[in-house]
Design a protein around this motif. Structure first.
Motif, mmCIF file in Angstrom:
data_model
loop_
_atom_site.group_PDB
_atom_site.id
_atom_site.type_symbol
_atom_site.label_atom_id
_atom_site.label_comp_id
_atom_site.label_asym_id
_atom_site.label_seq_id
_atom_site.Cartn_x
_atom_site.Cartn_y
_atom_site.Cartn_z
ATOM 1 N N LEU A 147 18.927 -41.395 -38.457
ATOM 2 C CA LEU A 147 18.691 -40.879 -37.104
ATOM 3 C C LEU A 147 17.455 -39.995 -37.054
ATOM 4 C CD1 LEU A 147 22.319 -40.141 -35.888
ATOM 5 C CD2 LEU A 147 20.866 -42.105 -35.369
ATOM 6 N N LEU A 148 17.170 -39.271 -38.136
ATOM 7 C CA LEU A 148 15.944 -38.475 -38.194
ATOM 8 C C LEU A 148 14.714 -39.381 -38.164
ATOM 9 C CD1 LEU A 148 14.573 -35.715 -38.580
ATOM 10 C CD2 LEU A 148 14.729 -36.111 -41.044
ATOM 11 N N ALA A 149 14.751 -40.464 -38.923
ATOM 12 C CA ALA A 149 13.631 -41.409 -38.918
ATOM 13 C C ALA A 149 13.459 -42.040 -37.542
ATOM 14 C CB ALA A 149 13.849 -42.484 -39.983
ATOM 15 N N ALA A 150 14.572 -42.363 -36.874
ATOM 16 C CA ALA A 150 14.481 -42.924 -35.520
ATOM 17 C C ALA A 150 13.878 -41.910 -34.563
ATOM 18 C CB ALA A 150 15.865 -43.358 -35.044
ATOM 19 N N SER A 151 14.258 -40.638 -34.719
ATOM 20 C CA SER A 151 13.712 -39.592 -33.857
ATOM 21 C C SER A 151 12.210 -39.413 -34.085
ATOM 22 C CB SER A 151 14.449 -38.286 -34.117
ATOM 23 O OG SER A 151 13.865 -37.239 -33.396
ATOM 24 N N ILE A 152 11.806 -39.432 -35.341
ATOM 25 C CA ILE A 152 10.372 -39.292 -35.653
ATOM 26 C C ILE A 152 9.576 -40.442 -35.052
ATOM 27 C CG2 ILE A 152 8.700 -39.367 -37.552
ATOM 28 C CD1 ILE A 152 10.771 -37.755 -39.201
ATOM 29 N N CYS A 153 10.095 -41.666 -35.204
ATOM 30 C CA CYS A 153 9.392 -42.819 -34.635
ATOM 31 C C CYS A 153 9.333 -42.739 -33.113
ATOM 32 C CB CYS A 153 10.069 -44.114 -35.070
ATOM 33 S SG CYS A 153 9.797 -44.529 -36.802
ATOM 34 N N THR A 154 10.410 -42.279 -32.497
ATOM 35 C CA THR A 154 10.424 -42.134 -31.038
ATOM 36 C C THR A 154 9.387 -41.116 -30.584
ATOM 37 O OG1 THR A 154 12.776 -42.645 -31.032
ATOM 38 C CG2 THR A 154 11.897 -41.632 -29.061
ATOM 39 N N TRP A 194 4.969 -51.243 -31.988
ATOM 40 C CA TRP A 194 5.839 -51.893 -32.978
ATOM 41 C C TRP A 194 6.813 -50.903 -33.626
ATOM 42 C CZ3 TRP A 194 5.408 -49.930 -37.827
ATOM 43 C CH2 TRP A 194 4.208 -49.303 -38.162
ATOM 44 N N LEU A 195 6.594 -49.610 -33.409
ATOM 45 C CA LEU A 195 7.536 -48.617 -33.930
ATOM 46 C C LEU A 195 8.899 -48.716 -33.243
ATOM 47 C CD1 LEU A 195 5.286 -45.460 -34.382
ATOM 48 C CD2 LEU A 195 6.258 -46.894 -36.157
ATOM 49 N N ASN A 196 8.922 -49.347 -32.054
ATOM 50 C CA ASN A 196 10.202 -49.563 -31.380
ATOM 51 C C ASN A 196 11.140 -50.413 -32.228
ATOM 52 O OD1 ASN A 196 9.838 -48.155 -28.876
ATOM 53 N ND2 ASN A 196 8.348 -49.729 -28.324
ATOM 54 N N ILE A 197 10.589 -51.367 -32.952
ATOM 55 C CA ILE A 197 11.407 -52.207 -33.836
ATOM 56 C C ILE A 197 12.036 -51.353 -34.931
ATOM 57 C CG2 ILE A 197 11.334 -54.113 -35.497
ATOM 58 C CD1 ILE A 197 9.118 -55.329 -33.744
ATOM 59 N N LEU A 198 11.262 -50.416 -35.472
ATOM 60 C CA LEU A 198 11.811 -49.530 -36.499
ATOM 61 C C LEU A 198 12.894 -48.627 -35.934
ATOM 62 C CD1 LEU A 198 8.695 -48.454 -38.586
ATOM 63 C CD2 LEU A 198 10.477 -50.085 -39.186
ATOM 64 N N VAL A 199 12.706 -48.165 -34.695
ATOM 65 C CA VAL A 199 13.727 -47.325 -34.067
ATOM 66 C C VAL A 199 15.038 -48.103 -33.952
ATOM 67 C CG1 VAL A 199 14.394 -46.158 -31.921
ATOM 68 C CG2 VAL A 199 12.084 -45.879 -32.829
ATOM 69 N N ILE A 200 14.958 -49.327 -33.494
ATOM 70 C CA ILE A 200 16.161 -50.158 -33.377
ATOM 71 C C ILE A 200 16.787 -50.386 -34.745
ATOM 72 C CG2 ILE A 200 16.980 -52.478 -32.787
ATOM 73 C CD1 ILE A 200 14.888 -52.444 -30.521
ATOM 74 N N ILE A 234 18.530 -47.127 -35.988
ATOM 75 C CA ILE A 234 19.773 -46.861 -35.253
ATOM 76 C C ILE A 234 20.847 -47.867 -35.654
ATOM 77 C CG2 ILE A 234 20.814 -46.869 -32.945
ATOM 78 C CD1 ILE A 234 18.214 -45.594 -31.943
ATOM 79 N N TRP A 235 20.460 -49.135 -35.834
ATOM 80 C CA TRP A 235 21.418 -50.159 -36.261
ATOM 81 C C TRP A 235 22.021 -49.810 -37.627
ATOM 82 C CZ3 TRP A 235 24.422 -53.702 -34.470
ATOM 83 C CH2 TRP A 235 24.957 -54.657 -35.324
ATOM 84 N N ASN A 236 21.177 -49.400 -38.561
ATOM 85 C CA ASN A 236 21.679 -49.037 -39.889
ATOM 86 C C ASN A 236 22.575 -47.795 -39.828
ATOM 87 O OD1 ASN A 236 20.489 -51.154 -41.268
ATOM 88 N ND2 ASN A 236 18.587 -50.043 -41.591
ATOM 89 N N ALA A 237 22.218 -46.844 -38.987
ATOM 90 C CA ALA A 237 23.065 -45.657 -38.833
ATOM 91 C C ALA A 237 24.435 -46.042 -38.278
ATOM 92 C CB ALA A 237 22.382 -44.643 -37.906
ATOM 93 N N LEU A 238 24.470 -46.953 -37.322
ATOM 94 C CA LEU A 238 25.746 -47.396 -36.760
ATOM 95 C C LEU A 238 26.586 -48.128 -37.802
ATOM 96 C CD1 LEU A 238 24.701 -48.577 -33.186
ATOM 97 C CD2 LEU A 238 26.042 -46.573 -33.812
ATOM 98 N N LYS A 239 25.941 -48.919 -38.651
ATOM 99 C CA LYS A 239 26.686 -49.626 -39.696
ATOM 100 C C LYS A 239 27.386 -48.642 -40.620
ATOM 101 C CE LYS A 239 23.399 -52.330 -41.311
ATOM 102 N NZ LYS A 239 22.687 -53.394 -42.042
ATOM 103 N N PHE A 240 26.682 -47.588 -41.019
ATOM 104 C CA PHE A 240 27.302 -46.601 -41.906
ATOM 105 C C PHE A 240 28.336 -45.751 -41.171
ATOM 106 C CE2 PHE A 240 23.543 -47.491 -44.514
ATOM 107 C CZ PHE A 240 24.183 -47.762 -45.704
ATOM 108 N N LEU A 241 28.105 -45.509 -39.885
ATOM 109 C CA LEU A 241 29.084 -44.759 -39.092
ATOM 110 C C LEU A 241 30.406 -45.515 -39.010
ATOM 111 C CD1 LEU A 241 29.618 -42.322 -37.167
ATOM 112 C CD2 LEU A 241 28.894 -43.844 -35.314
ATOM 113 N N ILE A 242 30.347 -46.806 -38.852
ATOM 114 C CA ILE A 242 31.557 -47.627 -38.771
ATOM 115 C C ILE A 242 32.198 -47.813 -40.141
ATOM 116 C CG2 ILE A 242 32.366 -49.970 -38.259
ATOM 117 C CD1 ILE A 242 30.291 -49.965 -35.964
ATOM 118 N N MET A 243 31.378 -47.930 -41.190
ATOM 119 C CA MET A 243 31.919 -48.216 -42.518
ATOM 120 C C MET A 243 32.746 -47.072 -43.078
ATOM 121 S SD MET A 243 32.115 -50.652 -44.448
ATOM 122 C CE MET A 243 33.208 -50.725 -45.821
#
Length: 128
Positions: free
Chosen positions: A49-56, A66-72, A75-84
């Motif tokens: 989430l920190l990396a997503a915030s920096i890119c934003t 193209w940094l929008n792709i990194l933001v997505i 966030i996707w990877n953070a959600l995967k770990f949040l659910i796991m």
């Protein structure tokens, strides 16, 4: 056409499961030995989430689009770990209950095997 799309999605899934680090880590967590690491792996949400915030912030300050792709992706990877995290706790509880039941059944079977069996008394001359 559908066959081509199906084959492309299968190959893409195979590539992502095989070579992307977060997917490999999640696969390792899903093993019996790795289930205990599900909750500590949730700590990886913070850096993602920190990396997503920096890119934003970089995008807001006029950075490349193209940094929008990194933001997505972050966030996707953070959600995967949040659910796991909670999922691994549930899976670990289920596995431990199953193992306890198996141990109890093995103890009962061992006790029954070592216990002397009662002998039925049959009077002489009685045929069954």
């Amino acid at each position: 056409m559908i066959r081509l799309l199906w084959a492309a999605s299968v190959h893409t899934r195979y590539f992502l499961r095989r070579y992307m680090p977060t997917n490999r880590l999640l696969d390792a967590i899903r093993t019996r030995r790795g289930l205990k690491w599900g909750v500590p792996a949730m700590l990886l949400i913070g850096p993602y989430l920190l990396a997503a915030s920096i890119c934003t912030n970089l995008i807001k300050d006029g950075g490349p689009g193209w940094l929008n792709i990194l933001v997505i992706l972050f966030i996707w990877n953070a959600l995967k770990f949040l659910i796991m995290g909670p999922v691994s706790v549930i899976l670990l509880a289920r596995v431990r209950i199953h193992e306890a039941v198996q141990r109890r059944q093995a103890r009962r079977a061992q006790a029954a095997a070592t216990e002397p069996q009662p002998v039925e008394y049959q009077p002489a001359g009685v045929m069954h």
